[in-house]
Write an enzyme that holds these catalytic residues in place. Structure first.
Site, short mmCIF file in Angstrom:
data_model
loop_
_atom_site.label_atom_id
_atom_site.label_comp_id
_atom_site.label_asym_id
_atom_site.label_seq_id
_atom_site.Cartn_x
_atom_site.Cartn_y
_atom_site.Cartn_z
N LYS A 78 -5.91 9.14 0.87
CA LYS A 78 -4.88 8.53 -0.01
C LYS A 78 -5.48 8.92 -1.50
O LYS A 78 -6.73 8.46 -1.50
CB LYS A 78 -4.42 7.15 0.28
CG LYS A 78 -3.47 6.60 -0.46
CD LYS A 78 -3.00 5.10 -0.22
CE LYS A 78 -1.78 4.51 -0.90
NZ LYS A 78 -1.46 3.20 -0.43
N SER A 153 3.48 2.24 0.47
CA SER A 153 3.09 3.10 -0.65
C SER A 153 2.34 4.58 0.08
O SER A 153 2.16 5.50 -0.52
CB SER A 153 2.26 2.69 -1.61
OG SER A 153 0.97 2.28 -1.11
N SER A 177 1.59 -1.46 2.78
CA SER A 177 1.53 0.00 2.66
C SER A 177 0.93 1.08 3.63
O SER A 177 1.11 2.03 3.79
CB SER A 177 0.78 0.42 1.50
OG SER A 177 1.58 0.05 0.39
N1 GLN Z 1 5.73 -2.20 -0.90
C1 GLN Z 1 4.76 -3.26 -1.27
C2 GLN Z 1 4.92 -3.08 -2.82
O1 GLN Z 1 5.67 -2.49 -3.33
C3 GLN Z 1 3.61 -3.05 -0.76
C4 GLN Z 1 2.65 -1.91 -1.31
C5 GLN Z 1 1.20 -1.92 -0.85
O2 GLN Z 1 1.00 -2.43 0.11
N2 GLN Z 1 0.59 -1.09 -1.57
O3 GLN Z 1 3.89 -3.87 -3.56
#
Ligand code: GLN
Length: 491
Positions: A78, A153, A177
């Site tokens: 990532k 994400s 995420s």
């Molecule tokens: N969807 C969540 C956010 O937008 C989690 C994102 C994540 O775990 N990095 O913050």
């Protein structure tokens, strides 16, 4: 061996015993990326030296050296992780041309174990999002249905893994995420206990919540990868000194007498899709058949998990992202006459042009929460509720070994469907954020299919540092999963 669908364990074994060379494996997956990634947009950059890296491994194996547990396994990483000599953008224009001089600890540990990095993977900007649509590099498509999001994400990791462009990937999870995209794409994703894996070299989003973890195709592969990246790191003061167990060697799918908790509040959650509900029910029935005992537990404050998460995460983000000022590194706005520009204007132009809309929204929200006069009402209060949520979980884990729950309210949604409505997007995280707030380990394991042919994962959560229990239940469910043997159309 069918390389495309081989597991991490199988490939490492074949490379170590010279049944196949690391180079052959790497070339096979490079070809897949070449022919399929145009449809997915999972990769943001490739490692031009991958073949050379593989040749070096092969030479070491030929000399009789032990090159590690993940010998010759191609990985995608990532964009959140620093990779020495290779661009690390965190999905943002503000880091568009940032090339780190060092590897994140998790990446260094993978490389030391014999992994060959094939490239970097797309994600939401600074990991803020649930659909991969906030990325500066553009949206990623779900390999099961190209009109749908892969989740976020870590959307690039999930898409690349489920389309088998790589054999393993690394993701990050601040509020879901790893688990949410894993569920949307039919792969296994593990967020370990906070402090299990070093955050050194991981671009910071919300430091008290961020954790790295594997996004792979089997529970055993997840266990093995997690073993490699876990453990104390002097570069990250929040890493635990606890011994890292050999999870992959100790997987035990005997469920007799194991107590599986169902959270009362989750099963009656508003708007739960019927396919998701059925998937969780089927998982419960299978576990019962295997001898597990089902107990009902209650975590009433999870009702506040999403608002508490968005206050804590935005506050930490507003502080963490203040480092992107256009001075030290990263994007800088262009000025006709730099010496005539005052500092406020310099920052405002650079940050205004460098950050996307979602990131700006969160910086503003976080800065507001942390400002004097509001701090106690928002940030302090959120911290207090966070503590209470954790205590409710600790009480629940005195009654059961693991908690089984949905990962998301519904399977993968359509690209464009939610991006203009942040609140609907945030509500996606209703089942995943409390795990991060409490610092607990959580994972998604593919278990059911929707009427539209989309994979659905179930979530398992355990008490702090009890990853083994969670992985054991996951391996039991994996053996009877209806996603097993199914692959996305794009493959
Ligand atoms: N969807 C969540 C956010 O937008 C989690 C994102 C994540 O775990 N990095 O913050």
């Amino acid at each position: 061996m069918d390389l495309t669908f081989a597991t991490i364990c199988e490939i490492a074994e074949a490379v170590k015993t010279k049944k196949i060379s690391a180079k052959e494996v790497v070339v096979h997956f490079q070809k897949r990326i070449e022919s399929l990634d145009g449809k997915l947009n999972a990769f943001t950059s490739r490692n031009e030296n991958a073949v050379k890296d593989a040749e070096m491994l092969d030479a070491r194996i030929a000399r009789g050296e032990d090159v590690g547990a993940l010998a010759g396994v191609p990985f995608g990483i990532k964009e959140m992780f620093c990779t020495k000599g290779q661009k690390t953008t965190a999905g943002s224009k503000i880091l568009e041309n940032f090339v780190p001089p060092y590897d994140a600890t998790a990446v260094a540990r993978l490389k030391n174990a014999g992994v060959v990095v094939l490239g970097k993977l797309n994600q939401d900007e600074f990991a803020m999002g649930s659909s991969n649509e906030t990325s500066f590099h553009g949206a990623v498509r779900n390999p099961w249905d190209l009109d749908r999001v892969p989740g976020g994400s870590s959307g690039g990791s999930a898409a690349a893994q489920s389309a088998r462009l790589v054999v393993g990937t690394l993701g990050t999870d601040t509020g879901g995420s790893i688990r949410q995209p894993a569920s949307f794409c039919g792969i296994v994703g593990v967020k370990p206990t906070y402090g299990r894996v070093s955050r050194y070299g991981m671009v910071a989003y919300a430091s008290s919540l961020d954790q790295a973890g594997p996004m792979v195709s089997s529970v055993k592969d997840a266990a093995l990868t997690l073993e490699v990246i876990s453990g104390f790191d002097p570069q990250d003061g929040t890493t635990s000194r606890k011994q890292v167990p050999q999870w992959s060697q100790n997987l035990n799918s005997n469920m007799k007498g194991l107590k599986v908790g169902l959270v009362k509040e989750y099963l009656t959650a508003e708007g739960l899709d019927s396919d998701v509900q059925k998937t969780v029910e089927n998982a419960v029935n299978e576990l019962k058949k295997m001898g597990a005992e089902i107990v009902e537990v209650s975590v009433p404050l999870t009702e506040y998990a999403v608002p508490v998460y968005y206050l804590v995460a935005a506050s930490e983000a507003s502080s963490n992202l203040s480092r992107y000022d256009g001075v030290k590194y990263g994007f800088r706005a262009e000025f006709k006459n730099l010496s005539a520009v005052d500092l406020a204007e310099f920052y405002s132009q650079t940050r205004g042009q460098g950050f996307g809309a979602e990131v700006k929204r969160r910086i503003m929200l976080g800065t507001y929460c942390l400002s004097s006069g509001y701090y106690d009402a928002y940030y302090t209060k959120a911290g207090q509720v966070r503590r209470l949520i954790m205590e409710e979980y600790l009480a629940a884990f005195r009654q059961c070994d693991v908690i089984l729950s949905p990962v998301t309210t519904a399977p993968a949604f359509k690209i464009g469907e939610r991006i203009s409505d942040p609140l609907t997007m945030y509500l996606n995280d209703i089942f995943t954020t409390s795990t991060n707030l409490a610092g607990l380990p959580g994972m998604s394991v593919p278990f059911g299919m929707s009427k539209d042919g989309l994979p659905i994962g179930v979530q398992l959560t355990a008490a702090h540092f009890e990853e083994q229990k969670m992985l054991n239940v996951a391996s039991a469910l994996e053996s009877v999963s209806t996603v097993k043997g199914k692959h996305p159309h794009v493959v």
